[in-house]
Each structure stands twice: as C-alpha cells, then as structure tokens.
Design a protein around this motif. Structure first.
Motif, PDB file in Angstrom:
ATOM      1  N   ARG A  35       0.524  -1.897  -0.324  1.00 44.32           N
ATOM      2  CA  ARG A  35      -0.089   0.853  -0.272  1.00 44.32           C
ATOM      3  C   ARG A  35       0.528   1.344   0.287  1.00 44.32           C
ATOM      4  O   ARG A  35       0.652   2.293  -0.752  1.00 44.32           O
ATOM      5  CB  ARG A  35      -0.717   0.321   1.354  1.00 44.32           C
ATOM      6  N   ASP A  36       2.110   1.411   0.416  1.00 44.67           N
ATOM      7  CA  ASP A  36       3.059   2.210   0.846  1.00 44.67           C
ATOM      8  C   ASP A  36       3.626   2.548  -1.425  1.00 44.67           C
ATOM      9  O   ASP A  36       3.968   3.625  -1.573  1.00 44.67           O
ATOM     10  CB  ASP A  36       3.980   1.908   1.459  1.00 44.67           C
ATOM     11  N   LEU A  38       2.333   1.580  -3.484  1.00 44.37           N
ATOM     12  CA  LEU A  38       1.474   2.064  -4.653  1.00 44.37           C
ATOM     13  C   LEU A  38       0.824   3.672  -4.034  1.00 44.37           C
ATOM     14  O   LEU A  38       0.850   4.542  -4.942  1.00 44.37           O
ATOM     15  CB  LEU A  38       0.115   1.523  -4.010  1.00 44.37           C
ATOM     16  N   THR A  39       0.665   3.871  -2.852  1.00 50.90           N
ATOM     17  CA  THR A  39       1.138   5.389  -2.434  1.00 50.90           C
ATOM     18  C   THR A  39       1.899   6.579  -3.332  1.00 50.90           C
ATOM     19  O   THR A  39       1.753   7.895  -3.732  1.00 50.90           O
ATOM     20  CB  THR A  39       1.162   5.881  -1.308  1.00 50.90           C
ATOM     21  N   ALA A  40       3.047   5.879  -2.935  1.00 50.68           N
ATOM     22  CA  ALA A  40       4.272   6.371  -3.817  1.00 50.68           C
ATOM     23  C   ALA A  40       4.109   6.074  -5.163  1.00 50.68           C
ATOM     24  O   ALA A  40       4.745   7.623  -5.831  1.00 50.68           O
ATOM     25  CB  ALA A  40       5.415   6.412  -3.033  1.00 50.68           C
ATOM     26  N   LYS A  42       2.228   5.319  -7.628  1.00 50.31           N
ATOM     27  CA  LYS A  42       0.969   5.894  -7.853  1.00 50.31           C
ATOM     28  C   LYS A  42       0.392   5.531  -9.317  1.00 50.31           C
ATOM     29  O   LYS A  42       0.924   5.987 -10.274  1.00 50.31           O
ATOM     30  CB  LYS A  42       0.434   7.159  -8.229  1.00 50.31           C
ATOM     31  N   GLU A  44      -1.205   1.538 -11.237  1.00 53.06           N
ATOM     32  CA  GLU A  44      -2.765   0.194 -10.580  1.00 53.06           C
ATOM     33  C   GLU A  44      -2.205  -0.898 -10.034  1.00 53.06           C
ATOM     34  O   GLU A  44      -0.969  -0.975 -10.516  1.00 53.06           O
ATOM     35  CB  GLU A  44      -2.811  -0.081 -12.009  1.00 53.06           C
ATOM     36  N   PRO A  45      -3.360  -0.797  -8.597  1.00 54.09           N
ATOM     37  CA  PRO A  45      -2.353  -2.212  -8.267  1.00 54.09           C
ATOM     38  C   PRO A  45      -2.025  -3.327  -9.437  1.00 54.09           C
ATOM     39  O   PRO A  45      -0.701  -3.951  -8.397  1.00 54.09           O
ATOM     40  CB  PRO A  45      -3.229  -2.152  -7.464  1.00 54.09           C
ATOM     41  N   THR A  69      -1.069  -7.888   5.128  1.00 55.96           N
ATOM     42  CA  THR A  69      -0.300  -6.727   4.573  1.00 55.96           C
ATOM     43  C   THR A  69       1.079  -7.384   3.807  1.00 55.96           C
ATOM     44  O   THR A  69       1.542  -8.666   4.674  1.00 55.96           O
ATOM     45  CB  THR A  69       0.278  -5.882   5.348  1.00 55.96           C
TER      46      THR A  69
END
Length: 114
Positions: A35-36, A38-40, A42, A44-45, A69
C-alpha cells in the motif's frame, strides 16, 4: 552454461523498467508495504504486482506477509549501491550534456551572423 556477459545483460534487462527502478529506490530506505509503494508510485495495483513479481523472481527483493499486508524489502545492499552508482554515472553524463548544450548555445549566434 550462460556466459557471464549474457547473465549481466539479462540482469540489466530485468532492471530496465521505470516502475522496478522506482520500487528499488523506495526500498533502499527499508521495507515497505505494498500500500505504501502504491501511494508513492501511483500506478494500478495490477501493474505494481506484476513488477514486484519480476523483482521477486530475480531474487533482489523478498516479500513477507504480516497479517493481510505484504511487505517488500531489498535482499542485500548491493542493489542499493548499484542504484547509487547509476546516479553518479548519470550525473556525470548529464553534466557533460549540459556542457555541450552550453557550447552549442554559445556557438549559435556566430553561425547566424551573415
């Protein structure tokens, strides 16, 4: 048996994706949850998952599950050193290009004069 130069080429080909490089840069500071990342980054998962799988298969990152996680980390410090070396090389290359650009800009008015 694969020649060493071919193995090196495969290694660099594996690194040859911007998302993979960014993941490795982020992991230099320590383990991060997906998740971190993905945030950094940006993206698609599914794209991140695909790139993480390539890095995991190559053996330069590892993944551990902490409850729901998944946390990734660099397997060794050599990759971080390689990225630092790449930064130094690029800095020198780009500085050289800036010098060339400055020379071209300085020479431009001379060529345009009749």
């Amino acid at each position: 048996m694969v020649p060493l130069y071919q193995a090196k080429a495969e290694f660099f080909r594996m690194l040859g994706h911007p998302v993979r490089i960014r993941v490795l840069e982020l992991l230099q500071d320590g383990p991060l949850a997906v998740r971190d990342l993905l945030t950094a980054i940006k993206i698609e998962p599914s794209n991140l998952s695909q790139q993480l799988a390539v890095l995991r298969r190559s053996g330069i990152v590892s993944a551990t599950r902490e409850g729901s996680t998944v946390v990734y980390e660099l397997v060794g410090g050599d990759v971080a050193e390689l990225l630092r070396a790449a930064r130094r090389i690029l800095t020198v290359m780009l500085a050289g290009q800036q010098d060339l650009l400055a020379q071209l800009n300085d020479a431009e008015p001379e060529r345009m004069t009749p």
